[in-house]
Design a protein around this motif. Structure first.
Motif, short mmCIF file in Angstrom:
data_model
loop_
_atom_site.label_atom_id
_atom_site.label_comp_id
_atom_site.label_asym_id
_atom_site.label_seq_id
_atom_site.Cartn_x
_atom_site.Cartn_y
_atom_site.Cartn_z
N ALA A 23 0.81 -1.24 0.00
CA ALA A 23 0.00 0.00 0.00
C ALA A 23 0.83 1.27 0.00
N LYS A 26 3.29 1.20 -5.03
CA LYS A 26 4.27 0.64 -5.98
C LYS A 26 3.63 0.29 -7.32
N SER A 27 2.48 -0.37 -7.27
CA SER A 27 1.82 -0.76 -8.53
C SER A 27 1.37 0.48 -9.30
N PHE A 28 0.91 1.46 -8.57
CA PHE A 28 0.49 2.73 -9.18
C PHE A 28 1.66 3.35 -9.96
N ASN A 142 -4.94 4.69 0.92
CA ASN A 142 -4.57 3.76 -0.15
C ASN A 142 -5.30 2.42 0.01
N LYS A 147 -7.12 -1.50 -1.95
CA LYS A 147 -6.86 -2.84 -1.40
C LYS A 147 -8.14 -3.59 -1.06
N TYR A 403 -5.88 3.28 -10.61
CA TYR A 403 -5.37 2.45 -11.71
C TYR A 403 -6.11 2.74 -13.00
N1 LIG Z 1 4.52 7.40 -3.86
C1 LIG Z 1 3.40 6.99 -3.26
N2 LIG Z 1 3.36 6.80 -1.92
C2 LIG Z 1 2.25 6.37 -1.32
N3 LIG Z 1 1.07 6.11 -1.96
C3 LIG Z 1 1.04 6.28 -3.28
C4 LIG Z 1 2.20 6.72 -4.00
N4 LIG Z 1 1.88 6.77 -5.30
C5 LIG Z 1 0.59 6.37 -5.40
N5 LIG Z 1 0.07 6.09 -4.20
C6 LIG Z 1 -1.28 5.64 -3.88
O1 LIG Z 1 -1.23 4.25 -3.65
C7 LIG Z 1 -2.47 3.63 -3.99
C8 LIG Z 1 -2.22 2.40 -4.81
O2 LIG Z 1 -1.53 1.48 -4.06
P1 LIG Z 1 -0.76 0.28 -4.78
O3 LIG Z 1 -1.70 -0.84 -4.98
O4 LIG Z 1 -0.05 0.79 -5.95
O5 LIG Z 1 0.25 -0.10 -3.63
P2 LIG Z 1 1.38 -1.21 -3.64
O6 LIG Z 1 2.53 -0.60 -2.92
O7 LIG Z 1 1.59 -1.73 -5.00
O8 LIG Z 1 0.75 -2.30 -2.72
P3 LIG Z 1 0.94 -3.91 -2.76
O9 LIG Z 1 2.34 -4.17 -2.40
O10 LIG Z 1 -0.02 -4.40 -1.75
O11 LIG Z 1 0.55 -4.31 -4.15
C9 LIG Z 1 -3.27 4.64 -4.76
O12 LIG Z 1 -4.34 5.06 -3.95
C10 LIG Z 1 -2.29 5.79 -5.00
O13 LIG Z 1 -2.92 7.05 -4.93
#
Ligand SMILES: Nc1ncnc2c1ncn2[C@@H]1O[C@H](COP(=O)(O)OP(=O)(O)OP(=O)(O)O)[C@@H](O)[C@H]1O
Length: 450
Positions: A23, A26-28, A142, A147, A403
């Motif tokens: 959260a 990273k995927s974003f 997030n 999630k 996304y």
């Molecule tokens: N640099 C950042 N720091 C924190 N939150 C961010 C950042 N960039 C985007 N987001 C927010 O993070 C959310 C998306 O979370 P994402 O699924 O990409 O997390 P993740 O780190 O990939 O989690 P996981 O490891 O569980 O897949 C969106 O709501 C987005 O606005």
């Protein structure tokens, strides 16, 4: 003719390895990088380790699955990572991939060393990209944004899902080793702290890597909207001529008088800035809008070179070879003395970068330029984007979400000619037959679509 992009000048392959707790976006970030590089014709693809884990049958695990002492689960997760890396390496080889993004937590130094070794063995430059945050409000937002609706929590009560996800994070926290100034000093890395409040960069070596760094430094996650509009119908549109710097037609001026209400209806009292090109027809279209305005040369229409000021019929008659060549590869075709769509994308890059930095923006520009900007936000492939039909007298609202982008179309009730030219004809106007398979990308959208 060879076209050079940053990637093939350097003959380089990069693996962006995401690092960070769940959260943290990273995927974003990973998906945005892929969209940005693909738009610039750099072959990029994301490999999400979580998807591999789900494909292996571990679709709805609870937090205990992510406990690092759970050896059976750890084995499954390790296998998912191995499969993702194997597919990634095959992609570099088979598809001449340039930038792969390994989207996973990669929280331990041991895991990162393993990836580093594989990259080195395959002559791939590893670049670690860590998203670090201690802003718990943002983490909770997030979780709530993405999630709870993740396939991992399908059919599970949102509150139960949130609590379980927080537990999952705490399992990762126990083993998390953030990138370290001293211990990781030999690695190429970028560390984003609380989005981009602070950015630490280390040993960035190539131009391609520095482009990725510059891009991620400019991202923000504050909610905002972007509105797009073509200029109102121009005198040249009515005469079926391309290019030029003509005034609006009477109907074009009617659109300019309606535009402030249309924008207000969509934006409410939100403050926004208007960007136009330097050409008269976009500035006339924006003249009634009560907002700050900026004029960008980069937003000027695709330069039709020697064909500027001609109708398509005249071009077909005078330059039949060019007319045909353009239809065959509209993205790459460059008018003699003018530009191609690819040229326009390259000159629009600073606009995209600035758009990422800004909040609410309304862009009033031209058909080809709008197609390129729309293609960036909606991830439209290059071969399709020059054929998109973007009608006159229509306001398009783009709302970037976690996304993807939500699109809303608002039509002004002011008639206008169609300037759309299908493949294989010099006539403008939409035919009833679907002559070009991509032409309806925008027309077929429901009023509001995701
Ligand atoms: N640099 C950042 N720091 C924190 N939150 C961010 C950042 N960039 C985007 N987001 C927010 O993070 C959310 C998306 O979370 P994402 O699924 O990409 O997390 P993740 O780190 O990939 O989690 P996981 O490891 O569980 O897949 C969106 O709501 C987005 O606005």
């Amino acid at each position: 003719m060879a076209f050079y992009t940053v990637s093939n000048v350097e003959n380089l392959r990069v693996c962006v390895v995401m690092v960070g707790l769940p959260a943290r976006g990273k995927s974003f970030i990973a998906q945005k990088i892929v969209r940005y590089l693909s738009w610039l014709s750099i072959k990029a693809k994301c490999f999400n380790v979580g998807n591999y884990r789900r494909q292996s049958g571990s679709g709805h695990p609870n937090a205990e699955f992510f406990d690092f002492n759970n050896t059976e689960a750890f084995g499954i997760r390790q296998k998912a990572a191995e499969q993702a890396v194997a597919d990634m390496m095959a992609w570099y080889e088979r598809e001449n991939g340039v930038v792969a993004i390994l989207d996973g937590t990669n929280t331990t130094r041991e895991r990162r060393d393993w990836i580093l070794k594989i990259c080195r063995e395959h002559a791939i430059e590893p670049m670690f990209l860590e998203s670090w945050s201690d802003d718990m409000d943002m983490v909770l937002r997030n979780i709530s944004d993405v999630k709870k609706s993740s396939p991992d929590y399908e059919g599970i009560d949102p509150e139960v899902a949130t609590n379980d996800f927080l537990k999952r994070i705490s399992k990762y926290e126990k083993v998390y080793e953030p990138l370290d100034h001293e211990l990781d000093k030999n690695l190429t890395y970028v560390k984003l702290i609380n989005v981009a409040q602070e950015v630490i960069i280390n040993r960035i070596q190539t131009y391609l890597e520095s482009r990725v760094v510059f891009y991620v430094m400019n991202l923000h996650i504050r909610p905002r909207c972007i509105w797009l509009s073509r200029h109102g119908e121009s005198l040249y549109n009515v005469e079926k001529k391309i290019g030029g710097d003509s005034w609006l037609s009477e109907r074009g001026f009617r659109y300019s008088y309606k535009l402030p209400d249309l924008v207000k209806q969509s934006a409410g009292d939100a403050d926004l800035t208007v960007w136009t090109s330097t050409l008269i027809r976009t500035q006339q279209t924006a003249q009634e809008l009560p907002y700050k305005q900026l004029h960008w040369k980069a937003l000027d229409e695709l330069d039709a070179g020697v064909c500027d000021g001609m109708t398509y019929e005249e071009i077909e008659e005078k330059y039949p070879g060019d007319f045909k060549a353009r239809d065959e590869n509209k993205y790459e075709y460059r008018y003699p003395g003018g530009e191609s769509y690819r040229d326009v994308v390259i000159r629009l890059e600073p606009i995209i970068m600035e758009l990422e930095r800004q909040e609410n923006i309304l862009i009033v520009t031209h058909q080809a330029v709008l197609r390129c900007i729309y293609a960036y936000f909606m991830n439209v492939p290059q071969e399709e984007s020059p054929w998109m039909s973007i009608p006159l007298h229509t306001l398009i609202k783009l709302e970037p979400k976690a996304y993807g982008t939500k699109v809303t179309r608002i039509k002004a009730d002011v008639p206008a000619v169609s300037t759309y030219k299908e493949k294989g004809t010099s006539q403008v106007g939409e035919s009833t037959q679907d002559g070009t398979k991509f032409r309806n990308i925008l027309l077929n959208l429901p009023e509001s679509s995701k």
